[in-house]
Structures are given as structure tokens and as C-alpha cells.
Design an enzyme around this catalytic site. Structure first.
Site: not given
Ligand code: FRU
Length: 435
Positions: A43, A198-199, A290
Site C-alpha cells: 500500500d 482501519r485505513d 478497504e
Molecule cells: C490493503 C490493506 C489495508 C491495510 C494494509 C495492511 O492492502 O489490507 O487495509 O491497512 O493492507 O497491509
């Protein structure tokens, strides 16, 4: 459920089809270049302002990436290491004069280890603080998987510096937790041991000048005890029977609002945020939406999110890639799925896991990382033939045409375009934050 939450319905998702040329990533060359042999990255996001524009700092392009150092942990090959990367993820950064993929210089770790409240640093965004010369906030996910699954959107603050030779950072020594899964607006660990939370993606809503934050979440309620009603189903074809497993798809795009006055003082602590009902839910459709992010354009509000083939529920299916929704009435919708189905850019079925974690910038440039590419002529689903990517994929361009999208251009590996320059004083074409 309040009136504004929009749904990605089963009927919408039945329209998702892989390999439509207008919504499919190009097949990536087996001989793709690797940005840096010492590190594996996934990411990634560009340094940006709170209005979503990618910015340069003193003429340098800067991006952050989730990273693991390339060490052969088991003394065999790197394959296991890539697939267990979440257990050692940290956030690092790159800088480049040009934004061209071939020019990225690895800058190393961004957050000091003293900032870590939990072992893993997962996705978020690196945002120049408006009204400052060089203050930068790294929004990220503080994550641990034992003794129980913990995942807290968080922020660490530092300063960015640059000279003719490169870019470096100071600060990033402590972390502030922003908000936690509350079991009311989103599922918490008691309701769903696999909950996602998250994120964080903060931004200014141009309609009211307030700072909001999107995040990945799941629908509040006990896992395995949802009812998939007519609103989740949509208009189904005759004879279509909803599978009992559909309810295991319970993704949502969460949103919180920051108190007025808190942004300018950099007070992102939990008492200053209010969580609201989700913008979109995918109950009955998919368990993960995500890295949600937003683009305001042509008086429309575009909401993008990434999702997986493997997280569809109830017999539905679709490719790994970026999905999206559009609203004609601003941030709180109602949203309808882009291209009728929600699919914006998926991986081709000949390389189903080639890219992931797509991020759409305000001009429609889409950045992603290369995950795994099957060897030519081999079964595309047989992992033993895969070449691991761990580097940025070609950037592609999307045309956003109302409620439809089209892939229109393929650019270089890891190519980043900026929409504005920092420090402020250069041309700005956005409305300032009022708070
Ligand atoms: C997306 C994800 C995000 C997370 C990260 C963890 O690729 O799953 O949601 O923050 O990767 O590696």
C-alpha cells in the site's frame, strides 16, 4: 439504520464482471522493474494536502509505503515473507525530483519506533498540515493481532525537510489514537473477531469546510446474525435465491467528523472526533471495503474503495481491484455504484492477483502495487508459478464521466503526478479549511 446510509446491493454486485476492457487493469509485463532491491512495499500513497491534492514539497515528490525489509527469514526463499508481511509492516517513504517510477529513492522508516503503540503500522495517509510551513501528519492504522485483534486509526506528527540532495523527516515520536470501533456505528471485536477498522483518510468536505475522516469498517452487529432484507438485496432476477452465507459479507465505509477548531491546533485525540453512521454498507455482498478515499469533481462526490475476490459472500464474485460509488448530493449521498456494478478497475482473469491497493487521485490517476504475477502460459491461479511484485505497478488514468468510469491511459511504473506545490504561496485552486 439512518436515512443517509447507502447500500451496495446484491443486485448491483451481480453486474460485476471481470475482463470488461473499460474496467480492467492492463496485464503487467513479467519483467517489471523493482524500485529498490532491499525492501518490499505494498500500500502506497502520495504526500497530499487535506483537500486531497497530491503536493510536492520544495519541488520533491514524496510517497509513503507499507514496507518490510527484504530478509530471507526462513533461509529458503522470500515467498513466505511476502505473505506474512502484515506481521512486520512499517511505514517508509520515497522521494523523487520527477515523480517518475525509475527515480524513487528509498528514504527508510518514517515513524520512530517510539511512536508504536502496537507492533504493526498499516495504511493511512501522509498529509501536510494546512497553515504550517512543514508540519506533516501521518494518519495510519496501529494494529496488533494478539492477544485479540486490535486495530486503531491513529496519527503521528512530524516535520518534513528538504534540500537539493533529498528529503528527510523529524518528529514522529508519539502516536495519538483517533477513535476505536464502538459496536454502534461499526462492528467491534466482541461482535466480530475478524472486524476491520482501519485505513483513516481525513479530508475537508468542500460543502461545509469541515474535516472528516473515512475508514474501513464492518456493519455493527453480531457476525453470523444479520438478516439480508430487501434493501440489501436490491431488485433481484426471478428465481434468484440469496445464499445463507451472504450475511458474512458485512463491509462498511465509516466516517467520523472532527470538532471545529481541532484541525488547526493539530488536536486529533479521541475526544475531538464523533463517529457517524457509515456512508455505504455492503451487507450481503462483501466483507471488506478497504482504504476508502474521496474525490470531489464536477459537482459530484466519488467514493473509492479496494476489495478482494476472496471477501465476496453468498456466491457473489468479482476481481480484486478498486470499486466506487458516486453521489450527486454531496458527502452524505445517496451514493450509487459506479458503472452500475461498483467495479471501477479490476485485475484481469489472466493475472487475478497482479495489483492491489489502488488509490485514485483528484485527476483520475490510479496508483497500485504489484502483488503476484503468474508465469506466462501457466495456470493464473497456481501460486507456485507467481513472481512476487512488492513494487509499484504502472499508473493508469481513469476518466470519470458522471456515474461511469473508463480506463484511458497507461503511464510508467510508480508514476506520480502532483496537483499543487508546498509551501503554500503557490497557486491553490481549492477552498481553505474553515476550521
Ligand atoms: C490493503 C490493506 C489495508 C491495510 C494494509 C495492511 O492492502 O489490507 O487495509 O491497512 O493492507 O497491509
Amino acid at each position: 439504520m439512518t436515512s443517509y446510509t447507502s447500500r451496495w446491493t446484491i443486485a448491483d454486485a451481480l453486474k460485476v464482471h471481470a475482463d470488461d476492457p473499460t474496467t480492467t487493469m492492463p496485464v503487467i509485463d513479467q519483467n517489471f522493474p523493482t524500485m529498490d532491491e532491499s525492501v518490499m512495499i505494498w500500500d502506497t500513497g502520495a504526500l497530499r494536502n487535506i483537500h486531497g491534492q497530491t503536493v510536492t514539497f520544495k519541488g520533491w515528490h514524496v510517497i509513503w509505503s507499507l514496507a518490510v525489509d527484504k530478509i530471507d527469514l526462513n533461509n529458503d526463499d522470500i515467498y513466505d515473507e511476502w505473505h506474512s508481511r502484515n506481521d512486520r509492516a512499517y511505514i517508509g517513504y520515497w522521494y523523487s525530483r520527477t515523480g517518475n517510477g525509475a527515480d524513487w529513492q528509498w528514504g527508510g522508516r518514517l515513524l520512530n519506533t517510539s511512536a508504536d503503540l502496537r507492533p504493526h503500522e498499516w495504511s493511512g495517509g501522509l498529509v501536510m498540515r494546512e497553515g504550517t510551513g512543514n508540519v506533516v501528519d501521518m494518519f495510519y492504522t496501529s494494529e496488533a493481532d494478539s492477544p485479540i485483534n486490535q486495530s486503531v486509526p491513529s496519527v503521528s506528527t512530524g516535520q518534513i525537510f528538504a534540500d537539493a540532495n533529498g528529503v528527510w523527516f523529524g518528529g514522529f515520536k508519539t502516536t495519538t489514537e483517533m477513535f476505536s470501533a464502538d459496536g454502534i456505528h461499526n462492528a467491534n471485536s466482541q461482535q466480530d473477531e475478524y472486524f476491520d477498522f482501519r485505513d483513516p483518510h481525513p479530508f475537508v468536505n468542500p460543502a461545509d469546510g469541515r474535516v472528516y475522516c473515512l475508514y474501513e469498517s464492518n456493519v455493527a452487529g453480531m457476525r453470523g446474525e444479520f438478516t439480508i432484507g430487501s434493501e440489501e438485496q436490491g431488485v433481484l432476477p426471478p428465481g434468484f435465491a440469496v445464499d445463507a452465507g451472504a450475511q458474512y459479507g458485512a463491509a462498511s465505509i465509516g466516517i467520523a467528523v472532527l470538532d471545529d477548531g481541532a484541525y488547526k491546533s493539530g488536536d486529533f485525540s479521541a475526544t475531538r472526533w464523533t463517529q457517524l453512521d457509515p456512508l455505504v454498507t455492503a451487507l450481503g455482498v462483501n466483507d471488506q471495503m478497504e482504504r476508502p478515499h474521496i474525490v470531489f469533481r464536477d459537482n459530484l462526490t466519488y467514493l473509492f474503495t479496494i476489495s478482494h475476490h476472496s471477501t465476496y459472500s453468498g456466491g457473489l464474485s468479482g476481481p480484486d481491484g478498486v470499486y466506487g460509488f458516486v453521489s450527486e448530493d454531496g458527502l452524505f449521498g445517496p451514493y450509487k455504484p459506479l458503472n452500475s456494478s461498483g467495479l471501477v478497475l479490476g485485475n484481469p482473469s489472466s493475472a487475478p492477483y497482479e495489483t492491489y491497493s489502488h488509490f485514485v487521485d483528484p485527476d483520475g490517476y490510479v496508483q497500485a502495487f504489484i502483488d503476484t504475477l503468474p508465469a506466462p502460459g501457466e495456470d493464473p491461479n497456481n501460486p507456485s508459478t507467481f513472481r512476487i511484485g512488492a513494487t509499484l505497478s504502472p499508473t493508469v488514468k481513469l476518466e470519470l464521466d458522471g456515474d461511469r468510469t473508463f480506463i484511458s491511459e497507461v503511464h510508467g511504473y510508480g508514476q506520480v503526478y502532483a496537483q499543487a506545490a508546498w509551501p503554500v504561496g503557490n497557486a491553490w485552486d481549492h477552498r481553505p479549511a474553515t476550521v
